[in-house]
Design a protein around this motif. Sequence first.
Motif, PDB file in Angstrom:
ATOM      1  N   TYR A   1       2.585 -14.057   0.214  1.00 28.58           N
ATOM      2  CA  TYR A   1       2.734 -13.613  -1.169  1.00 28.58           C
ATOM      3  C   TYR A   1       3.723 -12.479  -1.374  1.00 28.58           C
ATOM      4  N   GLY A   2       4.247 -11.894  -0.313  1.00 32.74           N
ATOM      5  CA  GLY A   2       5.122 -10.740  -0.465  1.00 32.74           C
ATOM      6  C   GLY A   2       4.307  -9.474  -0.669  1.00 32.74           C
ATOM      7  N   ARG A   3       4.958  -8.466  -1.203  1.00 34.87           N
ATOM      8  CA  ARG A   3       4.294  -7.175  -1.385  1.00 34.87           C
ATOM      9  C   ARG A   3       3.441  -7.189  -2.646  1.00 34.87           C
ATOM     10  N   LEU A   4       2.220  -6.689  -2.504  1.00 40.21           N
ATOM     11  CA  LEU A   4       1.312  -6.617  -3.640  1.00 40.21           C
ATOM     12  C   LEU A   4       0.308  -5.501  -3.455  1.00 40.21           C
ATOM     13  N   THR A   5      -0.292  -5.129  -4.574  1.00 40.36           N
ATOM     14  CA  THR A   5      -1.345  -4.128  -4.565  1.00 40.36           C
ATOM     15  C   THR A   5      -2.661  -4.833  -4.846  1.00 40.36           C
ATOM     16  N   MET A   6      -3.605  -4.670  -3.949  1.00 46.40           N
ATOM     17  CA  MET A   6      -4.922  -5.297  -4.083  1.00 46.40           C
ATOM     18  C   MET A   6      -5.944  -4.195  -4.344  1.00 46.40           C
TER      19      MET A   6
END
Length: 124
Positions: A95-100
């Motif tokens: 998904y690439g870079r993300l904030t969870m």
Amino acid sequence: MSTEAVAKRLVAMCRHGQFEEAQHELYAKDAVSIEPEAMANGPMGNVQGLDAILEKGKRFQAGVTQLHGIEVSDPLIAGNWFSVVMTMDVTMKEYGRLTMTEICVYHVKDDKITREQFFYDTGG
């Protein structure tokens, strides 16, 4: 170890990315891990038993290419339950870079975490 002591230890370990170590130290052998309903049957879904929880963590880590940062709130404690807010800034292979961001709720019995349940948006 009181619920508060377990909670504070888990938070301290998670803040240092020591998830597997925390599970070995703080979880009951028959602990359960519960995800949101939309995720319950997937590869990161509901599992029972410490070995299954450890394997679930390994599957998650295998999908992470880089952990940029993690924030874990102080625990909110109610009897044998506690909760924290956890936010991770990660780059995932898929998904690439993300904030969870999620709310994590835990139950403690006999000085061990017997249940973890996670609440987060699944995009649905």
